[in-house]
Design a protein around this motif. Structure first.
Motif, short mmCIF file in Angstrom:
data_model
loop_
_atom_site.label_atom_id
_atom_site.label_comp_id
_atom_site.label_asym_id
_atom_site.label_seq_id
_atom_site.Cartn_x
_atom_site.Cartn_y
_atom_site.Cartn_z
N LYS A 1 0.84 -1.20 0.00
CA LYS A 1 0.00 0.00 0.00
C LYS A 1 0.88 1.24 0.00
CE LYS A 1 -3.46 2.46 2.81
NZ LYS A 1 -4.26 2.43 4.07
N GLY A 2 1.92 1.22 0.80
CA GLY A 2 2.84 2.36 0.86
C GLY A 2 3.52 2.62 -0.46
N LYS A 3 3.90 1.55 -1.15
CA LYS A 3 4.55 1.73 -2.46
C LYS A 3 3.64 2.46 -3.44
CE LYS A 3 7.62 -2.27 -2.11
NZ LYS A 3 7.95 -3.63 -2.63
N SER A 4 2.36 2.14 -3.38
CA SER A 4 1.41 2.81 -4.30
C SER A 4 1.23 4.28 -3.93
CB SER A 4 0.06 2.09 -4.27
OG SER A 4 -0.59 2.24 -3.01
N ASN A 5 1.51 4.64 -2.67
CA ASN A 5 1.37 6.03 -2.22
C ASN A 5 2.67 6.83 -2.32
OD1 ASN A 5 -1.41 6.02 -1.47
ND2 ASN A 5 -0.88 4.83 0.36
N LEU A 6 3.79 6.15 -2.57
CA LEU A 6 5.05 6.87 -2.73
C LEU A 6 5.10 7.41 -4.17
CD1 LEU A 6 7.74 7.66 -1.40
CD2 LEU A 6 8.71 5.56 -2.32
N VAL A 7 4.63 8.63 -4.34
CA VAL A 7 4.43 9.17 -5.69
C VAL A 7 5.71 9.69 -6.30
CG1 VAL A 7 2.02 9.70 -5.28
CG2 VAL A 7 3.74 11.43 -4.79
N GLY A 8 6.75 9.90 -5.47
CA GLY A 8 8.00 10.37 -6.05
C GLY A 8 9.00 10.82 -5.01
N ILE A 9 10.08 11.38 -5.52
CA ILE A 9 11.16 11.89 -4.66
C ILE A 9 11.59 13.26 -5.17
CG2 ILE A 9 11.97 9.55 -4.17
CD1 ILE A 9 14.37 10.09 -6.01
N LYS A 10 12.26 13.99 -4.29
CA LYS A 10 12.85 15.26 -4.73
C LYS A 10 14.04 15.61 -3.84
CE LYS A 10 9.34 18.08 -2.40
NZ LYS A 10 8.26 19.06 -2.65
N GLY A 11 14.81 16.55 -4.31
CA GLY A 11 15.90 17.11 -3.53
C GLY A 11 15.56 18.54 -3.16
N GLY A 12 16.25 19.04 -2.15
CA GLY A 12 15.96 20.40 -1.70
C GLY A 12 17.21 21.18 -1.38
N THR A 13 17.12 22.48 -1.52
CA THR A 13 18.24 23.36 -1.22
C THR A 13 17.74 24.54 -0.41
OG1 THR A 13 19.24 22.78 -3.36
CG2 THR A 13 20.17 24.65 -2.20
N TRP A 14 18.04 24.51 0.89
CA TRP A 14 17.74 25.64 1.77
C TRP A 14 18.86 26.66 1.66
CZ3 TRP A 14 12.93 25.46 3.23
CH2 TRP A 14 12.29 24.23 3.37
N ALA A 15 18.53 27.93 1.83
CA ALA A 15 19.45 28.99 1.41
C ALA A 15 20.06 29.79 2.55
CB ALA A 15 18.73 29.94 0.45
N GLU A 16 20.05 29.26 3.79
CA GLU A 16 20.66 30.01 4.88
C GLU A 16 22.11 30.38 4.57
OE1 GLU A 16 18.91 27.17 5.29
OE2 GLU A 16 17.99 27.05 7.28
N THR A 17 22.83 29.46 3.95
CA THR A 17 24.26 29.67 3.69
C THR A 17 24.57 29.92 2.23
OG1 THR A 17 24.72 27.31 3.33
CG2 THR A 17 24.77 28.10 5.61
N ILE A 18 23.53 30.09 1.41
CA ILE A 18 23.73 30.20 -0.05
C ILE A 18 23.39 31.61 -0.49
CG2 ILE A 18 23.07 29.25 -2.29
CD1 ILE A 18 22.42 26.63 -0.87
#
Length: 828
Positions: free
Chosen positions: A674-691
């Motif tokens: 059931k969980g596999k069917s609900n895992l719709v995707g992945i992503k990466g993130g970049t927070w900008a405190e130091t950028i």
């Protein structure tokens, strides 16, 4: 050992400091310099003393007491008051040093101010920044000061061990000369023995069904100035055919003696076929008069429907040009969702015409924040005002159109109810403007906080006033108006806004607890626990989104609740179609399986692994490497160890997972069907405190984004199975991926992306220094006299003999002259 309290209260005055009637120099950036360095006994544990050295570089003494010294720090510092100065660690870690009367510095002498950080500093990103002086009386007089940084001390043996360990890791992880043909790897690929050669005029034919893809096809063709593309017939060398039966994003690609043949059912499939063609080509092909391609047969479609990248433009602004560049890069590697984090405590970055204060106040960080002319400086902004650091409505509409052409969905994130300080302060300024006009009703229309709320809390970024008061009807009026503005902007771009993130993360403990308005709300709900306010809010905003035809998206807390023992999965909202972006899998933090628990419960889940794919994390523990480490250090290998459906299979090979014994995580929840069917995707993130710049953004994101793209698109690898995981096939696969990245993909983007260059591992064996790089395709230069290498220095081609008393420095230098981290070895 000097007692902690004595360290903290110590201040050294070098040179004469006192009262004098002699001529005084004007305090400005031409008369004073600052240097930061760790205290003499700093160890990052029981001694966290740090020093700021102020030097008078003029010819006349300067008086300090007319100005305050301000700076921002990543971590809070301890407050301090002495007979000479006072240090106050303010809201959001804006630090003020106030000098007492009659404090002077003689010419060419210095004043050392010591302070204590509450948490250890560890790299260049954790030292003070945004330093400025401001006149106490005339607050409009202020000036910035650059800070020279002395790194944390490292012994020769520590250096030697670090670079030797890196050499061993490079050798263990690079086990084959093979390279993937395409990045990301297609679902099915069969390579032939021959090659197709195309030169001069290349004929093309495109099925009329794909008329909307002609712009993308022409953009692709424009990359090859050495050849011409000429429209032809269905028997042309380059054909694009409409063939029913392919999935929405799927395509077929065949290259043989007859030419290049693409087939797909929808335009997006054609677009991704072009990206695979681009990846097949080597760098010289883009400038050649002839195009050479291997014979291949490809049938391809993505592993996940959601393949995302999140960019924070709130903490440090990124302009339209930068965003368009990143949309191009996303599309090249088949990422299809751009999560735009445009508002947080530190800034609101998109124009909302109905509420101009959101950008007039919320986008402008300024030393004049005390006069309600903006937000306080933070994350390096210092004395520089930022009144234009936002996207206009026209800018955002252009971004939407640009993304649409590249088959990317833009999902805006409007942070609520926490991380909302920029919104709160902007609406507070609006409140005061209308109160001065005598219009109380209009003043309160969009008010986001309760003036009578005496709750005490500190957020993850140390703010004490960043949470909306969700008992106020005006909060929902505000959200509704902002959503309507976004729907309007999408309509202007000929798009429909279908989903929106309302944030929902990290409301700090203590928020709402002493609010009369919240108490009245709780009474109306028949509850005595402030924790019950949270699911009330989520239901409320979800209903608001549904009324507007929107799917609500938020961070994992939207699918959680607190019954008094911490946050846990809330099964009551699992059927509400709220998409959860789940980041918290910090190894050792207890939530390693949270994404799986939420998906198993029924929530549509996007896995944004902080352990692997937060690109603002520092690459490693070298002081010069920028970034944070609260989730993990994360090099490219760490990113690649992310196995979305089998996180625990490779956990022992991640930086923090290696600290735990085998079987330590055996009790954690695994992903069920059931969980596999609900895992719709992945992503990466970049927070900008130091950028703080586009160049730093490039450095942090690339090459790690390639790993995200590979995992998001490519089919599951055979080793992605907790019961069968084997590090040998994993390393072989990683090595093939790495060869593609280093030798082909990075060179293709080097003209416009300042990606991180590989560091050099160095190991001493039998009196010689052996060197290798973290990824291939780059030349290593070295010196033996302690100077930083240049392109005129010796190029490494064989082991270097080690001579006593010499300092060896190795670094990668690219064709533009940029160099990577410098590896230093001092011989005994």
């Amino acid at each position: 050992m000097i007692p902690f309290k004595r360290i903290f209260s110590f201040i050294t005055l070098l040179g004469f400091i006192g009262l004098s009637s002699a001529a005084l120099a004007q305090l400005d950036s031409s008369t004073i310099t600052l240097k930061w360095k760790p205290g003499e006994h700093y160890n990052g544990q029981d001694n966290q003393e740090l020093n700021l050295m102020l030097k008078n570089i003029g010819q006349t003494k300067i008086r300090l007491n007319e100005h305050d010294l301000w700076f921002t720090a990543l971590f809070p510092v301890e407050n301090k008051k002495t007979s000479d100065y006072e240090i106050l660690s303010g809201n959001g870690n804006l630090i003020r040093v106030r000098f007492n009367d009659d404090l002077y510095i003689k010419p060419q002498d210095s004043l050392q101010v010591s302070y204590v950080s509450k948490y250890p500093v560890f790299n260049i990103s954790t030292v003070p920044n945004g330093v400025y002086f401001q006149h106490r009386e005339d607050m409009s007089t202020f000036f910035a000061v650059d800070v020279e940084v002395n790194p944390l001390p490292v012994t020769n043996e520590q250096r030697r061990m670090h670079w030797s360990s890196l050499y061993d890791k490079n050798r263990e992880r690079q086990v084959t000369e093979d390279a993937n043909l395409i990045l990301p790897t297609p679902k099915y690929l069969k390579k032939g023995k021959d090659k197709l050669q195309l030169a001069n005029a290349i004929t093309y034919w495109v099925d009329s069904v794909f008329e909307q893809e002609m712009e993308n096809l022409m953009t692709f063709a424009d990359q090859f100035p050495g050849v011409r593309f000429v429209e032809g017939t269905e028997k042309s060398q380059f054909t694009v055919r409409h063939v029913p039966g392919y999935g929405k994003e799927a395509y077929g690609l065949k290259i043989d003696d007859r030419g290049i043949h693409i087939e797909a059912s929808e335009g997006i499939g054609v677009f991704y076929a072009l990206q695979s063609l681009r990846s097949l080509l080597d760098v010289p092909s883009f400038a050649a008069s002839e195009i050479s391609l291997p014979h291949v047969e490809i049938k391809d479609e993505p592993r996940y429907t959601y393949r995302g990248f999140m960019l924070d433009i709130s903490r440090n602004f990124k302009d339209k040009k930068t965003i368009l560049k990143y949309l191009d890069l996303m599309s090249r590697y088949k990422l299809n969702t751009f999560h735009l984090h445009f508002i947080d405590d530190e800034g609101w970055r998109i124009e909302i015409s109905t509420l101009p204060e959101l950008t007039e106040i919320g986008a402008n960080r300024s030393p004049l924040f005390g006069k309600h002319q903006g937000l306080q400086p933070t994350y390096g902004s210092g004395a520089a005002g930022t009144p234009d650091h936002y996207l206009s409505r026209a800018d955002f509409v252009e971004i939407l159109r640009y993304a649409k052409q590249r088959h990317i969905t833009v999902v805006p994130e409007i942070e609520t109810p926490g991380h909302a300080r920029a919104s709160i302060k902007a609406m507070e300024a609006r409140y005061h403007r209308y109160i001065e006009k005598g219009d109380k009703a209009e003043a309160e229309r969009y008010l986001l906080h309760d003036f009578e709320d005496k709750s005490v809390y500190s957020s993850a970024q140390y703010w004490n006033d960043n949470v909306m008061n969700v008992a106020l009807p005006s909060v929902y009026t505000f959200i509704s108006v902002v959503l309507d503005e976004f729907k309007s902007m999408y309509a202007s771009a000929d798009l429909e806004l279908r989903k929106v993130s309302l944030g929902g993360d990290e409301v700090p403990e203590g928020a709402w607890e002493k609010s009369p308005k919240i108490k009245m709300l709780m009474d109306s709900l028949g509850t005595t626990s402030v924790y019950d306010v949270w699911p009330y809010y989520i239901k409320k905003v979800n209903a608001l989104c549904q009324e507007k035809g929107l799917q609500l998206v938020g961070w994992e807390e939207m699918g959680m609740m607190n019954k008094g023992k911490g946050m846990e999965v809330n099964p009551g909202l699992a059927s509400s179609n709220i998409q959860l972006d789940v980041w918290n899998n910090l190894i050792g933090g207890g939530q390693e399986d949270l994404a799986y628990r939420l998906a198993n419960a029924g929530y549509p889940t996007v896995y944004i692994s902080a352990n692997n794919n937060y690109f603002d994390m520092a690459w490693d523990n070298v002081f010069e490497e920028p970034g944070l480490r609260w989730a993990s250090y994360a090099d490219l290998y760490q990113s690649y160890t992310f196995l979305p459906e089998h996180f625990f299979a490779s956990i022992a090979y991640s930086i923090n997972g290696a600290k735990y014994e085998k079987g330590y995580f055996s009790h954690k929840v695994r992903l069920n069907e059931k969980g596999k069917s609900n895992l719709v995707g992945i992503k990466g993130g970049t927070w900008a405190e130091t950028i703080v710049s586009e160049e730093r953004l490039d450095y942090m994101v690339f090459p790690r984004l390639f790993s995200l793209a590979e995992r998001a698109w490519s089919p599951r690898k055979p080793y992605e199975d907790e019961n069968k995981f084997d590090i040998k096939p994993f390393n072989k696969d990683y090595s093939s991926f790495l060869n593609k990245v280093g030798k082909e993909e990075l060179p293709k983007i080097q003209s416009f992306v300042k990606f991180r260059l590989p560091a050099v591992g160095v190991r001493e064996e039998q009196g010689k220094l052996y060197a290798n790089t973290e990824y291939p395709g780059f030349d290593v230069y070295y010196t033996v006299d302690g100077n930083i290498p240049t392109r005129e220095s010796s190029k490494y081609s064989e082991p270097v003999s080690l001579e006593a008393g010499k300092t060896y420095k190795f670094t990668v230098i690219d064709k533009t002259g940029r160099h990577g981290t410098v590896s230093v070895i001092k011989s005994k």
